[in-house]
Structures are given as structure tokens and as C-alpha cells.
Motif scaffolding. Sequence first.
Motif, PDB file in Angstrom:
ATOM      1  N   LEU A  42      11.470  -7.377   1.938  1.00  0.00           N
ATOM      2  CA  LEU A  42      11.007  -6.805   3.214  1.00  0.00           C
ATOM      3  C   LEU A  42      10.169  -7.809   4.000  1.00  0.00           C
ATOM      4  N   VAL A  43       9.293  -8.512   3.310  1.00  0.00           N
ATOM      5  CA  VAL A  43       8.465  -9.527   3.975  1.00  0.00           C
ATOM      6  C   VAL A  43       9.358 -10.607   4.573  1.00  0.00           C
ATOM      7  N   LEU A  44      10.319 -11.060   3.814  1.00  0.00           N
ATOM      8  CA  LEU A  44      11.240 -12.084   4.307  1.00  0.00           C
ATOM      9  C   LEU A  44      12.010 -11.589   5.529  1.00  0.00           C
ATOM     10  N   GLU A  45      12.477 -10.361   5.498  1.00  0.00           N
ATOM     11  CA  GLU A  45      13.198  -9.804   6.648  1.00  0.00           C
ATOM     12  C   GLU A  45      12.303  -9.739   7.877  1.00  0.00           C
ATOM     13  N   ARG A  46      11.065  -9.290   7.697  1.00  0.00           N
ATOM     14  CA  ARG A  46      10.133  -9.192   8.837  1.00  0.00           C
ATOM     15  C   ARG A  46       9.809 -10.578   9.390  1.00  0.00           C
ATOM     16  N   LEU A  47       9.583 -11.537   8.504  1.00  0.00           N
ATOM     17  CA  LEU A  47       9.282 -12.899   8.968  1.00  0.00           C
ATOM     18  C   LEU A  47      10.484 -13.526   9.668  1.00  0.00           C
ATOM     19  N   ASN A  48      11.667 -13.337   9.125  1.00  0.00           N
ATOM     20  CA  ASN A  48      12.867 -13.868   9.773  1.00  0.00           C
ATOM     21  C   ASN A  48      13.044 -13.280  11.167  1.00  0.00           C
ATOM     22  N   ALA A  49      12.831 -11.975  11.299  1.00  0.00           N
ATOM     23  CA  ALA A  49      12.945 -11.332  12.613  1.00  0.00           C
ATOM     24  C   ALA A  49      11.913 -11.903  13.577  1.00  0.00           C
ATOM     25  N   PHE A  50      10.694 -12.104  13.102  1.00  0.00           N
ATOM     26  CA  PHE A  50       9.643 -12.677  13.934  1.00  0.00           C
ATOM     27  C   PHE A  50      10.019 -14.081  14.389  1.00  0.00           C
ATOM     28  N   TYR A  51      10.459 -14.917  13.461  1.00  0.00           N
ATOM     29  CA  TYR A  51      10.812 -16.303  13.807  1.00  0.00           C
ATOM     30  C   TYR A  51      12.001 -16.360  14.757  1.00  0.00           C
ATOM     31  N   GLN A  52      12.979 -15.491  14.559  1.00  0.00           N
ATOM     32  CA  GLN A  52      14.137 -15.479  15.458  1.00  0.00           C
ATOM     33  C   GLN A  52      13.731 -15.056  16.860  1.00  0.00           C
ATOM     34  N   THR A  53      12.889 -14.048  16.945  1.00  0.00           N
ATOM     35  CA  THR A  53      12.400 -13.603  18.252  1.00  0.00           C
ATOM     36  C   THR A  53      11.571 -14.698  18.908  1.00  0.00           C
ATOM     37  N   VAL A 104       1.879  -9.799  16.566  1.00  0.00           N
ATOM     38  CA  VAL A 104       2.769  -8.796  15.973  1.00  0.00           C
ATOM     39  C   VAL A 104       2.065  -8.219  14.748  1.00  0.00           C
ATOM     40  N   PHE A 105       2.105  -6.901  14.607  1.00  0.00           N
ATOM     41  CA  PHE A 105       1.504  -6.224  13.459  1.00  0.00           C
ATOM     42  C   PHE A 105       2.569  -5.362  12.812  1.00  0.00           C
ATOM     43  N   GLU A 106       2.972  -5.739  11.628  1.00  0.00           N
ATOM     44  CA  GLU A 106       4.010  -5.023  10.887  1.00  0.00           C
ATOM     45  C   GLU A 106       3.366  -4.327   9.696  1.00  0.00           C
ATOM     46  N   THR A 107       3.777  -3.097   9.421  1.00  0.00           N
ATOM     47  CA  THR A 107       3.293  -2.409   8.238  1.00  0.00           C
ATOM     48  C   THR A 107       4.466  -2.102   7.320  1.00  0.00           C
ATOM     49  N   LEU A 108       4.162  -2.074   6.020  1.00  0.00           N
ATOM     50  CA  LEU A 108       5.179  -1.779   5.023  1.00  0.00           C
ATOM     51  C   LEU A 108       4.754  -0.535   4.243  1.00  0.00           C
ATOM     52  N   PRO A 109       5.489   0.561   4.403  1.00  0.00           N
ATOM     53  CA  PRO A 109       5.142   1.783   3.672  1.00  0.00           C
ATOM     54  C   PRO A 109       5.342   1.604   2.166  1.00  0.00           C
ATOM     55  N   GLY A 110       4.434   2.193   1.404  1.00  0.00           N
ATOM     56  CA  GLY A 110       4.537   2.146  -0.046  1.00  0.00           C
ATOM     57  C   GLY A 110       4.158   0.815  -0.666  1.00  0.00           C
ATOM     58  N   VAL A 111       3.601  -0.086   0.132  1.00  0.00           N
ATOM     59  CA  VAL A 111       3.248  -1.427  -0.336  1.00  0.00           C
ATOM     60  C   VAL A 111       1.722  -1.568  -0.284  1.00  0.00           C
ATOM     61  N   GLY A 112       1.175  -2.293  -1.268  1.00  0.00           N
ATOM     62  CA  GLY A 112      -0.268  -2.453  -1.361  1.00  0.00           C
ATOM     63  C   GLY A 112      -0.772  -3.764  -0.790  1.00  0.00           C
ATOM     64  N   HIS A 113      -1.693  -4.398  -1.513  1.00  0.00           N
ATOM     65  CA  HIS A 113      -2.413  -5.565  -1.017  1.00  0.00           C
ATOM     66  C   HIS A 113      -1.598  -6.857  -1.026  1.00  0.00           C
ATOM     67  N   LEU A 114      -0.560  -6.930  -1.822  1.00  0.00           N
ATOM     68  CA  LEU A 114       0.214  -8.170  -1.944  1.00  0.00           C
ATOM     69  C   LEU A 114       1.675  -7.944  -1.557  1.00  0.00           C
ATOM     70  N   PRO A 115       1.944  -7.743  -0.280  1.00  0.00           N
ATOM     71  CA  PRO A 115       3.317  -7.457   0.151  1.00  0.00           C
ATOM     72  C   PRO A 115       4.315  -8.532  -0.274  1.00  0.00           C
ATOM     73  N   GLN A 116       3.882  -9.802  -0.253  1.00  0.00           N
ATOM     74  CA  GLN A 116       4.793 -10.889  -0.601  1.00  0.00           C
ATOM     75  C   GLN A 116       5.241 -10.804  -2.059  1.00  0.00           C
ATOM     76  N   LEU A 117       4.460 -10.148  -2.913  1.00  0.00           N
ATOM     77  CA  LEU A 117       4.839  -9.963  -4.312  1.00  0.00           C
ATOM     78  C   LEU A 117       5.471  -8.600  -4.563  1.00  0.00           C
ATOM     79  N   GLU A 118       4.987  -7.577  -3.859  1.00  0.00           N
ATOM     80  CA  GLU A 118       5.447  -6.214  -4.075  1.00  0.00           C
ATOM     81  C   GLU A 118       6.775  -5.923  -3.378  1.00  0.00           C
TER      82      GLU A 118
END
Length: 95
Positions: A71-82, A53-67
Motif C-alpha cells: 500500500l505504501v509503495l502504491e501511494r508513493l508511486n501515485a504521488f511521484y507520477q502525479t 499530500v496526506f494519505e491515511t491507511l486504515p488498519g495500519v499502525g505506526h510503521l506503515p512501510q513494514l505493516e
Amino acid sequence: MGIDLFRHLDPVLLNDQAAKIVPLGLTRIWGEDDPWIPLERGKALHALIPQAVFETLPGVGHLPQLEAPQLVLERLNAFYQTKAKTDEGSAPWEG
């Protein structure tokens, strides 16, 4: 262009390793505005492991988990649920 960290990766070796890793599930979350490793490099890396799975986050730079932690948590939760649904709820470490 920022630091090109992927120029030393061997695509054949990466594909061999990916074949072992991807059955466990793999997702990448990439900031579209990453100044160090541009989005094009993320797309090229994804092309080597297209079943991931390849997810992109618009307006986010090199450290999505900090920036954009929410959004990162939502994407990871969706991935784990799937992943849990496709694996019928069993994680690889659960036997």
C-alpha cells in the motif's frame, strides 16, 4: 494516548521550513491505527502544511512501510507520477 512527539514543534518555524520544502513535493502516509502518534496529530500536522499530500491507511499502525509495504509503495508511486506530470517530468535535482 501514546508518545506526543509533536508537542515541541514550533508551528511558525514549521511553516517557514515547509514553505521551502513543499515546492519539491511532500507526502505523508499515516497509519490510522497508530498507537504512538494518533491520527488526530497527523491531521493537525497536515493542517500546518495543507498543500502537502496526506494519505491515511486504515488498519495500519505506526510503521506503515513494514505493516503494509504494498500500500505504501502504491501511494508513493501515485504521488511521484502525479508530481512528475505537474512538473512536466523534471525533478528539482535535474535542473
